[in-house]
Design an enzyme around this catalytic site. Structure first.
Site, PDB file in Angstrom:
ATOM      1  N   GLY A  13      34.775   8.922  38.992  1.00  0.00           N
ATOM      2  CA  GLY A  13      35.662  10.042  39.285  1.00  0.00           C
ATOM      3  C   GLY A  13      36.661  10.260  38.167  1.00  0.00           C
ATOM      4  O   GLY A  13      37.836  10.548  38.400  1.00  0.00           O
ATOM      5  N   ASP A  71      23.073   6.182  38.943  1.00  0.00           N
ATOM      6  CA  ASP A  71      24.428   6.276  39.470  1.00  0.00           C
ATOM      7  C   ASP A  71      24.366   6.278  41.003  1.00  0.00           C
ATOM      8  O   ASP A  71      23.600   7.047  41.592  1.00  0.00           O
ATOM      9  CB  ASP A  71      25.035   7.596  38.949  1.00  0.00           C
TER      10      ASP A  71
HETATM   11 ZN   LIG Z   1      30.759   7.700  41.283  1.00  0.00          ZN
END
Ligand SMILES: [Zn+2]
Length: 288
Positions: A209, A80
């Site tokens: 998010g 990520d």
């Molecule tokens: Zn992110």
């Protein structure tokens, strides 16, 4: 089984559901994600941020690779927000099957060049690449950071970027922020921008998010064309809320007494998200 992101998300795209990418920071979270995915028969993505990779160390992933490879459920091990070519190479050497290279804060042409360089190294090894265009906001509560103001992804730029780089998946900025929103801040997704992007590119799209946005908005985004939703804060908060509760009531010191209930608390969030993403009972689609 351990599969590429391309394969994992192509089935989701065809069948109109999304897959949770859960940020793990230790073996308790790895267990929470894998065991809950198996219980729900839901494909899942084990997501590792560079700070989490540093904390876990390279050797830890021998366990994650073995555990996921031996499961009937399809998993991806994903980097990520890789910040550099070196981050990506480190993840690949650990056995990850997908990497993100985040050049979203670079000038556009530099983002294109860096993404292409990563793809040239990753694709011959069968590893998928995610890039990001636009900027995901920050609520100031996540290690992933972000910027204080969201710059929405420009749909025409997304089309140009995907054509020029040949990237496998794209993280789009449509109004989400990393972390948990303060009480006075209400997140709002711009679904019209998402629809415009979906009309222009064919690759799976990613929502970062994803913690704390209203459920209906997430469902709408998936209906329009999101196939991967990143979850970190919601799950970790539930885990450590339980941990604080246990430690405030007991003088315990043995991990095997303290952590099992924390894992259960994380699993409850994981199951709720899998339900929301409509990824439960989808494993059979990968065995046809
Ligand atoms: Zn992110």
């Amino acid at each position: 089984m351990l599969v590429s992101m391309n394969y994992l998300l192509s089935v989701a795209q065809k069948n109109k559901f999304a897959i949770g990418a859960f940020n793990v920071a230790d073996s308790c979270f790895v267990r929470a994600v894998i065991e809950e995915a198996e219980a729900c028969q839901a494909p899942a993505i084990i997501s590792i941020h560079p700070t989490e990779l540093s904390f876990l160390t390279n050797e830890f992933f021998a366990y994650v690779v073995k555990r996921t490879s031996n499961s009937p459920v399809p998993f991806v091990i994903h980097l990520d927000h890789g910040g550099s070519f070196d981050d990506v190479m480190r993840a690949i050497s650990c056995g990850f099957t997908s990497v993100m290279i985040d050049g979203s804060l670079l000038p556009y042409e530099d983002n294109v060049a860096l993404t292409k360089k990563v793809i040239e190294a990753a694709h011959p090894l069968g590893i998928s690449v995610e890039a990001e265009l636009g900027t995901i906001g920050s609520t100031g509560t996540s290690v992933e950071g972000g910027v204080s103001k969201v710059i929405y992804t420009d749909p025409a730029e997304a089309e140009n970027f995907v054509t020029r780089t040949g990237v496998d998946t794209l993280a789009v900025a449509i109004g989400t922020a990393h972390g948990i929103y303060p009480k006075d801040m209400e997140p709002k997704l711009k679904l019209d921008i998402l629809a415009d992007i979906v009309n222009r590119v064919n690759i799976p799209l990613v929502l970062h998010g994803g913690s704390a946005n209203p459920d209906e908005e997430i469902v709408s985004a998936i209906e329009i064309g999101i196939q991967k939703v990143n979850i970190s804060s919601d799950m970790k908060a539930a885990y450590f809320d339980k941990c604080r509760e246990i430690l405030s009531e007991h003088e315990w010191w043995d991990p095997n007494v303290i952590y099992p209930d924390c894992i259960v608390a994380a699993k409850e969030v994981i199951r709720t998200k899998m339900k929301l993403f409509n990824s439960i009972d989808k494993v059979d689609l990968y065995h046809q």
